[in-house]
Design a protein around this motif. Structure first.
Motif, PDB file in Angstrom:
ATOM      1  N   GLN A  56      61.339  63.565  80.962  1.00 30.36           N
ATOM      2  CA  GLN A  56      60.494  64.470  80.451  1.00 30.36           C
ATOM      3  C   GLN A  56      61.463  65.178  79.234  1.00 30.36           C
ATOM      4  O   GLN A  56      62.181  66.054  79.766  1.00 30.36           O
ATOM      5  CB  GLN A  56      59.496  65.160  81.068  1.00 30.36           C
ATOM      6  CG  GLN A  56      58.835  66.472  80.383  1.00 30.36           C
ATOM      7  CD  GLN A  56      58.173  67.207  81.130  1.00 30.36           C
ATOM      8  OE1 GLN A  56      57.130  67.042  81.750  1.00 30.36           O
ATOM      9  NE2 GLN A  56      58.291  68.580  81.082  1.00 30.36           N
ATOM     10  N   SER A  58      61.293  68.252  76.744  1.00 28.61           N
ATOM     11  CA  SER A  58      60.318  69.394  76.279  1.00 28.61           C
ATOM     12  C   SER A  58      60.955  70.638  75.885  1.00 28.61           C
ATOM     13  O   SER A  58      62.237  70.766  75.915  1.00 28.61           O
ATOM     14  CB  SER A  58      59.626  69.795  77.509  1.00 28.61           C
ATOM     15  OG  SER A  58      60.323  70.156  78.510  1.00 28.61           O
ATOM     16  N   ILE A  68      55.721  69.471  75.508  1.00 28.43           N
ATOM     17  CA  ILE A  68      56.388  68.237  75.720  1.00 28.43           C
ATOM     18  C   ILE A  68      56.510  67.461  74.383  1.00 28.43           C
ATOM     19  O   ILE A  68      55.596  67.142  73.668  1.00 28.43           O
ATOM     20  CB  ILE A  68      55.614  67.498  76.793  1.00 28.43           C
ATOM     21  CG1 ILE A  68      55.219  68.024  78.155  1.00 28.43           C
ATOM     22  CG2 ILE A  68      56.024  66.139  77.072  1.00 28.43           C
ATOM     23  CD1 ILE A  68      54.361  67.593  79.212  1.00 28.43           C
ATOM     24  N   GLU A  70      58.519  64.132  74.522  1.00 22.80           N
ATOM     25  CA  GLU A  70      58.286  62.752  74.977  1.00 22.80           C
ATOM     26  C   GLU A  70      58.489  62.721  76.335  1.00 22.80           C
ATOM     27  O   GLU A  70      59.185  63.352  76.934  1.00 22.80           O
ATOM     28  CB  GLU A  70      59.274  62.004  74.042  1.00 22.80           C
ATOM     29  CG  GLU A  70      59.187  61.794  72.440  1.00 22.80           C
ATOM     30  CD  GLU A  70      58.147  61.375  71.980  1.00 22.80           C
ATOM     31  OE1 GLU A  70      57.264  60.570  72.624  1.00 22.80           O
ATOM     32  OE2 GLU A  70      57.790  61.450  70.651  1.00 22.80           O
ATOM     33  N   TYR A  71      58.156  61.414  76.534  1.00 21.67           N
ATOM     34  CA  TYR A  71      58.502  60.993  78.019  1.00 21.67           C
ATOM     35  C   TYR A  71      59.373  59.687  77.731  1.00 21.67           C
ATOM     36  O   TYR A  71      58.833  58.673  77.187  1.00 21.67           O
ATOM     37  CB  TYR A  71      57.204  60.375  79.017  1.00 21.67           C
ATOM     38  CG  TYR A  71      56.392  61.663  79.517  1.00 21.67           C
ATOM     39  CD1 TYR A  71      56.919  62.446  80.800  1.00 21.67           C
ATOM     40  CD2 TYR A  71      55.300  62.018  78.911  1.00 21.67           C
ATOM     41  CE1 TYR A  71      56.228  63.440  81.044  1.00 21.67           C
ATOM     42  CE2 TYR A  71      54.600  63.337  79.324  1.00 21.67           C
ATOM     43  CZ  TYR A  71      54.811  63.790  80.738  1.00 21.67           C
ATOM     44  OH  TYR A  71      54.441  65.104  81.015  1.00 21.67           O
ATOM     45  N   VAL A  96      61.434  62.881  85.940  1.00 19.19           N
ATOM     46  CA  VAL A  96      60.038  63.240  86.499  1.00 19.19           C
ATOM     47  C   VAL A  96      59.831  62.290  87.762  1.00 19.19           C
ATOM     48  O   VAL A  96      58.766  62.185  88.358  1.00 19.19           O
ATOM     49  CB  VAL A  96      58.927  63.047  85.703  1.00 19.19           C
ATOM     50  CG1 VAL A  96      58.861  64.143  84.540  1.00 19.19           C
ATOM     51  CG2 VAL A  96      58.781  61.590  84.929  1.00 19.19           C
ATOM     52  N   GLU A 179      48.825  66.527  80.155  1.00 17.15           N
ATOM     53  CA  GLU A 179      50.059  66.064  79.457  1.00 17.15           C
ATOM     54  C   GLU A 179      49.625  66.029  77.791  1.00 17.15           C
ATOM     55  O   GLU A 179      50.863  66.259  76.936  1.00 17.15           O
ATOM     56  CB  GLU A 179      50.379  64.626  80.114  1.00 17.15           C
ATOM     57  CG  GLU A 179      51.064  64.783  81.546  1.00 17.15           C
ATOM     58  CD  GLU A 179      51.103  63.832  82.075  1.00 17.15           C
ATOM     59  OE1 GLU A 179      51.729  63.524  83.269  1.00 17.15           O
ATOM     60  OE2 GLU A 179      50.342  62.669  81.753  1.00 17.15           O
TER      61      GLU A 179
END
Length: 219
Positions: A56, A58, A68, A70-71, A96, A179
């Protein structure tokens, strides 16, 4: 985010292959869930190529709110901009779930760039693509209503991760309302309300628990 959650960012195969081919120039590292790859405000020449797991990325704002960005899943890079400009990082990256990533040291890549300019070009293109998305998101945050922000996110995910479905693109991503709120600068309650309005307008739908982004509103 669960271990099976899909990422929100990906690179095309050409970029991925160009970076993957030089993993030996870096050092493979393992991060437990919750461990930081890097922290906002730090100065470091390291950037990361994610091989497995989920990261993650952020920003923590002055008021304590986390946004946030991006993942990042497998075959993505993060932290490269600050690694090269050597200014304080504007974001943090946290695993994560258990994550494997190759750490590259930007200060030690000069000879590799000279030997393979394509590697340098791949990193530059990947960084430029992320900057373009960030610019679009910034414009959305300051000028659009929450529904517009959600649709910008959904349309981008539909292009990157969607699968063809009658009437539109079905997202493989499973994002919670929390999210989505953190990625669009809204609240969970606002996201819930916006999703309902977007469904009523025929812009999106739910199919088997996944979001369907319609080609044309049906409402």
């Amino acid at each position: 985010m669960s271990g099976g959650q899909q990422a929100t960012w990906r690179m095309d195969e050409a970029l991925t292959a160009a970076i993957r081919a030089h993993r030996s120039a870096g050092r493979q590292r393992r991060f437990a869930a919750g461990a930081a790859l890097y922290e906002q405000g730090e100065i470091s020449p390291l950037f990361y190529f994610v091989e497995a797991g989920m990261v993650q990325v952020s920003i923590l704002r002055a008021d304590g709110t986390e946004t946030i960005l991006e993942y990042m899943g497998p075959d993505t890079i993060c932290g490269e901009g600050a690694a090269f400009d050597r200014l304080p990082r504007f974001s943090s990256a946290v695993a994560v779930e258990e994550t494997v990533a190759t750490a590259f040291d930007a200060d030690r890549l000069g000879d590799l760039f000279a030997a393979d300019p394509g590697f340098a070009a791949a990193l530059l293109r990947a960084t430029s693509l992320k900057q373009r998305v960030l610019a679009v998101r910034l414009e959305q945050l300051v000028s659009r209503e929450p529904e517009g922000r959600l649709m910008e996110l959904f349309r981008r995910l539909a292009v990157m991760f969607g699968t063809d479905h009658p009437g539109g693109r079905l997202l493989v991503n499973r994002l919670t309302h929390e999210e989505i709120a953190a990625m669009t600068g809204t609240s969970r309650v606002t996201v819930t309300r916006c999703l309902q309005r977007l469904r009523e307008a025929g812009a999106i739908d739910l199919v088997g628990g996944r979001f369907l982004v319609r080609d044309r509103p049906t409402g």
